[in-house]
Design an enzyme around this catalytic site. Structure first.
Site, PDB file in Angstrom:
ATOM      1  N   ASP A 194      37.525  61.592  62.730  1.00  0.00           N
ATOM      2  CA  ASP A 194      37.314  62.938  63.291  1.00  0.00           C
ATOM      3  C   ASP A 194      35.839  63.111  63.637  1.00  0.00           C
ATOM      4  OD1 ASP A 194      37.721  65.573  64.080  1.00  0.00           O
ATOM      5  OD2 ASP A 194      37.550  66.361  62.045  1.00  0.00           O
ATOM      6  N   ASP A 199      30.164  59.802  55.892  1.00  0.00           N
ATOM      7  CA  ASP A 199      29.499  60.659  56.880  1.00  0.00           C
ATOM      8  C   ASP A 199      28.025  60.287  56.892  1.00  0.00           C
ATOM      9  OD1 ASP A 199      30.377  63.576  58.290  1.00  0.00           O
ATOM     10  OD2 ASP A 199      28.218  63.257  58.052  1.00  0.00           O
ATOM     11  N   SER A 200      27.405  60.379  58.065  1.00  0.00           N
ATOM     12  CA  SER A 200      25.994  59.990  58.165  1.00  0.00           C
ATOM     13  C   SER A 200      25.074  61.087  57.631  1.00  0.00           C
ATOM     14  CB  SER A 200      25.642  59.661  59.617  1.00  0.00           C
ATOM     15  OG  SER A 200      25.942  60.772  60.428  1.00  0.00           O
ATOM     16  N   CYS A 215      37.119  66.080  69.849  1.00  0.00           N
ATOM     17  CA  CYS A 215      36.879  67.510  70.073  1.00  0.00           C
ATOM     18  C   CYS A 215      35.893  67.697  71.221  1.00  0.00           C
ATOM     19  CB  CYS A 215      36.394  68.198  68.806  1.00  0.00           C
ATOM     20  SG  CYS A 215      34.884  67.510  68.135  1.00  0.00           S
ATOM     21  N   PHE A 246      33.772  60.163  59.288  1.00  0.00           N
ATOM     22  CA  PHE A 246      33.201  61.395  59.851  1.00  0.00           C
ATOM     23  C   PHE A 246      33.755  62.575  59.032  1.00  0.00           C
ATOM     24  CE2 PHE A 246      33.675  58.258  63.217  1.00  0.00           C
ATOM     25  CZ  PHE A 246      32.414  58.204  63.780  1.00  0.00           C
ATOM     26  N   ARG A 259      45.076  68.572  59.009  1.00  0.00           N
ATOM     27  CA  ARG A 259      44.793  68.164  57.622  1.00  0.00           C
ATOM     28  C   ARG A 259      46.074  68.209  56.799  1.00  0.00           C
ATOM     29  NH1 ARG A 259      40.063  72.000  58.168  1.00  0.00           N
ATOM     30  NH2 ARG A 259      38.403  70.675  58.977  1.00  0.00           N
ATOM     31  N   ASN A 282      26.579  55.533  58.376  1.00  0.00           N
ATOM     32  CA  ASN A 282      26.951  55.590  59.786  1.00  0.00           C
ATOM     33  C   ASN A 282      28.338  54.967  59.912  1.00  0.00           C
ATOM     34  OD1 ASN A 282      27.391  54.724  62.508  1.00  0.00           O
ATOM     35  ND2 ASN A 282      25.205  55.040  62.879  1.00  0.00           N
ATOM     36  N   ALA A 283      29.282  55.732  60.452  1.00  0.00           N
ATOM     37  CA  ALA A 283      30.672  55.260  60.463  1.00  0.00           C
ATOM     38  C   ALA A 283      30.861  54.035  61.353  1.00  0.00           C
ATOM     39  CB  ALA A 283      31.594  56.393  60.903  1.00  0.00           C
TER      40      ALA A 283
END
Ligand code: SAH
Length: 369
Positions: free
Chosen positions: A273, A226-227, A313, A204, A188, A252-253
């Protein structure tokens, strides 16, 4: 160690019992805690001859806390214990707004490590100790979910988690998933330093980790997506708390990124992300397709000189595979450019050479030429 790795297992093995493990010739190779109800029968705590006890656990905790103090300062909010990576399998401890939040994911972590460590944790002087045992993986250990104070009074509202001077409001005791991921802290910061004068998209976004840093770095505008309605509500609350302006959208991205490229929108810096797309080895091919898809869509939003910060991740996805997906997206998008950096998690999520799964977070920065 998995059940199938053992030749002999005592019939009376008790749940959370501390056991020694010996090789075929009877030489002790280590000790750990057992869970007869789990396919992972024994989690190794030490390869030494001596049997772990409370003093042993305290030494591991002390070492982990000392490292965080060195890296982030005394009393700083951070992940203090990162399970196996800090030699305490199954146990995560985070300092958030001065509270300690303890998350045991295994029977042994809950029944053995936690009782050994509660007093040393209290001696660190937190405002309280919260048991936040809400991980779905606990069911494989025969454990239910628990969310309560172990020590001290519950906080009266959300607590203020500080990360490099930015404040995130976190509800420690609500079942809602508005925690904070410390692992991306340094990445970040990297995005913040690249944001000046740029229009930034934080896809996200969760509760605004990257977007708030971009805003502080002098972005000309920040859009977050972000969803999860809860995450976006928390992001708006965080933006207000930090005096930042973020255009936060529940979307939804996959759809949002496509709509933006169709509308020929431009962003000078895009952050991707997403959550772990692969939860296990069998999900890797589908995950790589999904990574390719979002990266392709994000690349189409970037003008020459634009920057992409793209992360994975997923424990099951290697850096090499991830770079392959990003490369394949670049080919399809006609994106050529330089890799500015390939980074991992921050230091409170240590990576151990002997435990490859601890190297789960990869964050790649690219610039389009
Ligand atoms: N970047 C964040 C962490 C992201 S966690 C930070 O720095 O704190 C992953 C987020 O992706 C979660 O908030 C989840 O709600 C969101 N998410 C999952 N699937 C999504 C989708 N298809 N579109 C948009 N957001 C999604």
């Amino acid at each position: 160690m998995f059940r199938g790795e053992f030749q002999d297992v005592p019939g009376d093995l008790a749940p959370a019992e501390i056991v020694q493990v010996a090789d075929a010739r009877g030489h002790v190779v280590g000790a750990g805690y057992a869970n007869p109800a789990s396919s992972i029968l024994v989690r190794i705590l030490t390869r030494a001859e001596d049997v772990p006890d409370a003093a042993w656990a305290r030494r591991r905790l002390d070492l982990a806390v000392t490292r965080r103090t060195g890296d982030f300062g005394d009393g700083a909010d951070a992940r203090l214990v990162h399970a196996e990576a800090d030699g305490l399998p199954g146990l995560v401890v985070e300092r958030m707004g001065g509270y300690l939040v303890v998350s045991p994911d295994t029977l042994g972590a809950q029944e053995v490590l936690l009782p050994w460590l509660l007093e040393p944790l209290v001696q660190l002087g937190p405002r309280g100790v919260v048991l936040r045992a809400v991980s779905p993986s606990r069911q494989h250990e025969g454990l239910g979910l628990e969310l309560r104070m172990l020590e001290g009074k519950p906080p009266e509202g959300p607590v203020e988690v500080r990360e490099d001077g930015i404040v995130y409001l976190v509800d420690l005791l609500s079942g809602q998933k508005t925690g904070h991921y410390f692992d991306q802290r340094r990445n970040r910061g990297r995005v913040e330093r690249l944001s000046h004068g740029r229009r930034v998209l934080d896809a996200f976004s969760y509760t605004g980790g990257f977007g708030l840093h971009a805003a502080r770095g002098g972005a000309s505008g920040v859009v977050a997506m972000d969803s999860s309605q809860e995450a976006v509500a928390a992001l708006r609350r965080n933006a207000e708390r930090n005096g930042a302006t973020v255009d936060a959208r529940v979307e939804n991205a996959f759809d949002g990124l496509r709509a933006m490229s169709q509308a020929r929108e431009r962003f000078d810096l895009v952050v991707l992300d997403p959550p772990p797309f692969a939860r296990g080895r069998s999900h890797v091919p589908a995950a790589l397709r999904a990574y390719k898809e979002i990266n392709l869509r994000a690349m189409r939003l970037l003008p020459p000189g634009g920057i992409l910060c793209t992360a994975t991740c997923s424990h099951a996805v290697s850096l090499e595979d991830f770079l392959g997906a990003v490369r394949s997206a670049a080919q399809d998008a006609g994106f050529s450019g330089r890799i500015l950096g390939v980074h991992g998690a921050d230091r409170d999520h240590p990576v151990r050479i002997e435990i490859p799964e601890t190297d789960y977070l990869h964050c790649v920065l690219l610039t389009k030429e």
